[in-house]
Design a protein around this motif. Structure first.
Motif, mmCIF file in Angstrom:
data_model
loop_
_atom_site.group_PDB
_atom_site.id
_atom_site.type_symbol
_atom_site.label_atom_id
_atom_site.label_comp_id
_atom_site.label_asym_id
_atom_site.label_seq_id
_atom_site.Cartn_x
_atom_site.Cartn_y
_atom_site.Cartn_z
ATOM 1 N N ASP A 1 1.018 5.459 -0.112
ATOM 2 C CA ASP A 1 0.239 6.623 0.304
ATOM 3 C C ASP A 1 0.300 7.667 -0.807
ATOM 4 N N ASN B 1 -3.319 4.164 -2.008
ATOM 5 C CA ASN B 1 -4.352 4.594 -1.065
ATOM 6 C C ASN B 1 -4.410 6.116 -0.979
ATOM 7 N N LEU C 1 -1.569 -1.238 -4.044
ATOM 8 C CA LEU C 1 -2.684 -0.326 -3.814
ATOM 9 C C LEU C 1 -2.144 1.083 -3.650
ATOM 10 N N VAL D 1 -10.265 -4.414 -4.984
ATOM 11 C CA VAL D 1 -9.277 -5.001 -4.081
ATOM 12 C C VAL D 1 -9.735 -6.384 -3.645
ATOM 13 N N ILE E 1 0.860 -1.185 0.000
ATOM 14 C CA ILE E 1 0.000 0.000 0.000
ATOM 15 C C ILE E 1 0.891 1.228 0.000
#
Length: 85
Positions: A10, A38, A36, A78, A8
């Motif tokens: 940011d 995020n 991902l 996801v 993940i």
């Protein structure tokens, strides 16, 4: 094959983190089964596109999914990526 590694990143701090942790982050991204991005609600769509391009240059084969947990953006993708493998 099963997902073993989800990374993940940011979106709001992507460039700062990439600069500070380039070597370990590159290694993690190359090994990731799913990436991902995020907090996409905190940046512009253009910034998300730029991040996707950078990430695709590091890992060209695994799914890269922009998400916002706060707004529920792409949470279904996801889940699908995790249960479809």
């Amino acid at each position: 094959s099963k997902i073993r590694s989800v990374i993940i990143v940011d979106a709001a701090r992507f460039h700062t983190i990439l600069k500070a942790l380039a070597r370990p982050l590159h290694a993690q991204l190359k090994a990731a089964d799913v990436i991902l991005i995020n907090k996409v609600d905190k940046v512009t769509p253009e910034a998300v596109g730029e991040m996707e391009s950078i990430l695709r240059g590091i890992n060209s084969v695994k799914p890269i999914i922009p998400v916002s947990a706060t707004e529920g953006t792409n949470i279904d993708k996801v889940v699908d990526s995790m249960v479809s493998t």
